[in-house]
Design an enzyme around this catalytic site. Sequence first.
Site, PDB file in Angstrom:
ATOM      1  N   ARG A 140       0.821  -1.223   0.000  1.00 39.19           N
ATOM      2  CA  ARG A 140       0.000   0.000   0.000  1.00 39.19           C
ATOM      3  C   ARG A 140       0.852   1.269   0.000  1.00 39.19           C
ATOM      4  O   ARG A 140       0.433   2.287  -0.552  1.00 39.19           O
ATOM      5  CB  ARG A 140      -0.947  -0.003   1.204  1.00 39.19           C
ATOM      6  CG  ARG A 140      -2.156  -0.897   0.969  1.00 39.19           C
ATOM      7  CD  ARG A 140      -3.121  -0.863   2.127  1.00 39.19           C
ATOM      8  NE  ARG A 140      -4.372  -1.514   1.764  1.00 39.19           N
ATOM      9  CZ  ARG A 140      -5.270  -1.949   2.628  1.00 39.19           C
ATOM     10  NH1 ARG A 140      -5.056  -1.834   3.926  1.00 39.19           N
ATOM     11  NH2 ARG A 140      -6.381  -2.509   2.209  1.00 39.19           N
ATOM     12  N   LYS A 164     -12.599 -10.210   9.068  1.00 36.66           N
ATOM     13  CA  LYS A 164     -13.607  -9.137   9.183  1.00 36.66           C
ATOM     14  C   LYS A 164     -14.979  -9.714   8.816  1.00 36.66           C
ATOM     15  O   LYS A 164     -15.598  -9.315   7.824  1.00 36.66           O
ATOM     16  CB  LYS A 164     -13.254  -7.971   8.269  1.00 36.66           C
ATOM     17  CG  LYS A 164     -12.023  -7.196   8.739  1.00 36.66           C
ATOM     18  CD  LYS A 164     -11.715  -6.043   7.809  1.00 36.66           C
ATOM     19  CE  LYS A 164     -10.480  -5.279   8.254  1.00 36.66           C
ATOM     20  NZ  LYS A 164     -10.020  -4.304   7.255  1.00 36.66           N
ATOM     21  N   GLY A 198      -5.575  -5.794   2.423  1.00 38.80           N
ATOM     22  CA  GLY A 198      -4.238  -5.592   2.978  1.00 38.80           C
ATOM     23  C   GLY A 198      -3.578  -6.902   3.373  1.00 38.80           C
ATOM     24  O   GLY A 198      -2.428  -7.178   3.012  1.00 38.80           O
ATOM     25  N   GLY A 219     -12.347  -5.001   1.139  1.00 41.67           N
ATOM     26  CA  GLY A 219     -13.753  -4.629   1.276  1.00 41.67           C
ATOM     27  C   GLY A 219     -14.193  -3.766   0.102  1.00 41.67           C
ATOM     28  O   GLY A 219     -15.280  -3.949  -0.451  1.00 41.67           O
TER      29      GLY A 219
HETATM   30  N1  LIG Z   1      -9.674 -18.982  11.210  1.00 38.42           N
HETATM   31  C1  LIG Z   1      -9.273 -17.743  11.508  1.00 38.42           C
HETATM   32  N2  LIG Z   1      -9.429 -17.247  12.755  1.00 38.42           N
HETATM   33  C2  LIG Z   1      -9.005 -15.995  13.061  1.00 38.42           C
HETATM   34  N3  LIG Z   1      -8.408 -15.164  12.187  1.00 38.42           N
HETATM   35  C3  LIG Z   1      -8.237 -15.611  10.932  1.00 38.42           C
HETATM   36  C4  LIG Z   1      -8.653 -16.908  10.528  1.00 38.42           C
HETATM   37  N4  LIG Z   1      -8.334 -17.068   9.235  1.00 38.42           N
HETATM   38  C5  LIG Z   1      -7.733 -15.921   8.826  1.00 38.42           C
HETATM   39  N5  LIG Z   1      -7.660 -15.044   9.844  1.00 38.42           N
HETATM   40  C6  LIG Z   1      -7.026 -13.719   9.849  1.00 38.42           C
HETATM   41  O1  LIG Z   1      -7.694 -12.844   8.978  1.00 38.42           O
HETATM   42  C7  LIG Z   1      -6.827 -11.719   8.791  1.00 38.42           C
HETATM   43  C8  LIG Z   1      -7.158 -11.018   7.508  1.00 38.42           C
HETATM   44  O2  LIG Z   1      -8.536 -10.708   7.467  1.00 38.42           O
HETATM   45  P1  LIG Z   1      -9.153  -9.489   6.632  1.00 38.42           P
HETATM   46  O3  LIG Z   1      -8.732  -8.199   7.244  1.00 38.42           O
HETATM   47  O4  LIG Z   1     -10.613  -9.770   6.550  1.00 38.42           O
HETATM   48  O5  LIG Z   1      -8.453  -9.644   5.210  1.00 38.42           O
HETATM   49  P2  LIG Z   1      -7.971  -8.498   4.193  1.00 38.42           P
HETATM   50  O6  LIG Z   1      -7.102  -7.511   4.957  1.00 38.42           O
HETATM   51  O7  LIG Z   1      -7.192  -9.220   3.163  1.00 38.42           O
HETATM   52  O8  LIG Z   1      -9.231  -7.864   3.683  1.00 38.42           O
HETATM   53  C9  LIG Z   1      -5.424 -12.271   8.819  1.00 38.42           C
HETATM   54  O9  LIG Z   1      -4.652 -11.500   9.712  1.00 38.42           O
HETATM   55  C10 LIG Z   1      -5.606 -13.719   9.292  1.00 38.42           C
HETATM   56  O10 LIG Z   1      -4.699 -14.098  10.303  1.00 38.42           O
HETATM   57  O1  LIG Z   2      -7.619  -2.620   5.203  1.00 31.64           O
HETATM   58  C1  LIG Z   2      -8.655  -2.122   4.752  1.00 31.64           C
HETATM   59  O2  LIG Z   2      -9.685  -2.848   4.277  1.00 31.64           O
HETATM   60  P1  LIG Z   2      -9.549  -4.391   3.755  1.00 31.64           P
HETATM   61  O3  LIG Z   2      -8.960  -5.219   4.892  1.00 31.64           O
HETATM   62  O4  LIG Z   2     -10.975  -4.791   3.431  1.00 31.64           O
HETATM   63  O5  LIG Z   2      -8.679  -4.336   2.527  1.00 31.64           O
HETATM   64  C2  LIG Z   2      -8.854  -0.633   4.636  1.00 31.64           C
HETATM   65  O6  LIG Z   2      -7.710   0.081   5.089  1.00 31.64           O
HETATM   66  C3  LIG Z   2     -10.116  -0.193   5.374  1.00 31.64           C
HETATM   67  O7  LIG Z   2      -9.979  -0.480   6.735  1.00 31.64           O
HETATM   68  P2  LIG Z   2     -11.305  -0.744   7.630  1.00 31.64           P
HETATM   69  O8  LIG Z   2     -11.921  -2.061   7.167  1.00 31.64           O
HETATM   70  O9  LIG Z   2     -10.812  -0.788   9.067  1.00 31.64           O
HETATM   71  O10 LIG Z   2     -12.239   0.423   7.378  1.00 31.64           O
END
Ligand SMILES: Nc1ncnc2c1ncn2[C@@H]1O[C@H](COP(=O)(O)OP(=O)(O)O)[C@@H](O)[C@H]1O
Ligand SMILES: O=C(OP(=O)(O)O)[C@H](O)COP(=O)(O)O
Length: 394
Positions: free
Chosen positions: A41, A202, A351, A374
Amino acid sequence: MATKRSVGDLKEADLKGKKVFVRVDLNVPLDENLKITDDTRVRAAVPTIEYLIQNGAKVILSSHLGRPKGVTAKYSLKPLVPRLSELLGVEVKMANDCIGEEVEKLVSELPDGGVLLLENVRFYREEEKNDPEFAKKLASLADLYVNDAFGTAHRAHASTEGVAKYLKPAVAGFLMQKELDYLVGAVSKPKRPFAAIVGGSKVSSKIGVIESLLEKVDLLLLGGGMIFTFYKAQGFSVGSSLVEEDKLDLATSLLEKAKSKGVTLLLPTDVVIANKFAADADSKVVPASSIPDGWMGLDIGPDSIKIFSEALDTTQTVIWNGPMGVFEFDKFAEGTETSAARGVTTIIGGGDSVAAVEKVGLADKMSHISTGGGASLELLEGKSLPGVLALNDA
Ligand SMILES: Nc1ncnc2c1ncn2[C@@H]1O[C@H](COP(=O)(O)OP(=O)(O)O)[C@@H](O)[C@H]1O
Ligand SMILES: O=C(OP(=O)(O)O)[C@H](O)COP(=O)(O)O
């Protein structure tokens, strides 16, 4: 979404000596020593900032990091300064706040081509509330607004949406444009079979997306922390795995909807469980329906990996957001590593998802690496992103 005016439309005459408020997404993963573990990023933010520097603007950078509740040292943006300075080849100044007198003074001292990074904008609750007074204070720092934070464009926050009401022109940065150009095209006419893989942690913000994905995709694979809400909804014991209790009914209705739409929705049949959330946890593989008390699911199991891989081999387009497991711990990285290597056109966002493919060396196999998880999912759903809507049209 309508095409937006771009920072590239602004030339030296528009920019020289102007204070430009640039919203970037520097929400990068940091380790326990506050070292950046994936700088995608930061690198993605560079072209817009460089363009502004070259045209003599005074660059005021604003971002969030994490989801702090008030001022929290571990969510400070200070660890970003050395990498930003190195990539830009200028000494980036850091402010201890994002509004107020000290910030105003630092802005007034910025030379043409200088760069100031404001402290985490989410240290103020007003940011996420999109408080107009707070947005006005941010706007008062600058002469014009550039939004290059694609990863946060799905949030209607003060620095991503509110500020655009008070600062004109409000234009898209190069990264924002690149992401929109690619993603809007790729997801409006995907090559089929079209699959989505949704995982990560998330759950509450992404589970709703699944409903709209069921209208678009032929195949939906669920993994990561997402799956335990579905298991619990089916009456399975989930131990101490991540669960969103208030989304159980939604999970049930999504399973039914997938069936009625003829979409193949695959949930892992086995999981790797751990006795604690740690790299050195004891681990074992169990069927998804029998996670013992005190244990938590941290990755998809080997049978699921095989089923997922075979399903993905038939696809033409894959959009992937959210790791299949806690890939940061080697013991729980296999599901993520294996799933990432499949599909013909693979669009990946988020991320942590990007950090995961970088970690396993598969980044160059991806057709498009998006800086928004997201945000790219919401685009795929056909939603307009508030951070983009607020900008001036081309
Ligand atoms: N079974 C699980 N339990 C808890 N955390 C998890 C699990 N599987 C994946 N994760 C965690 O999810 C995190 C990423 O989630 P998220 O923020 O939704 O993805 P992104 O940033 O790619 O959008 C990672 O740090 C990973 O460790
Ligand atoms: O990491 C982000 O979103 P993403 O994990 O869905 O890619 C963005 O920086 C938005 O963060 P937020 O989901 O806490 O609003």
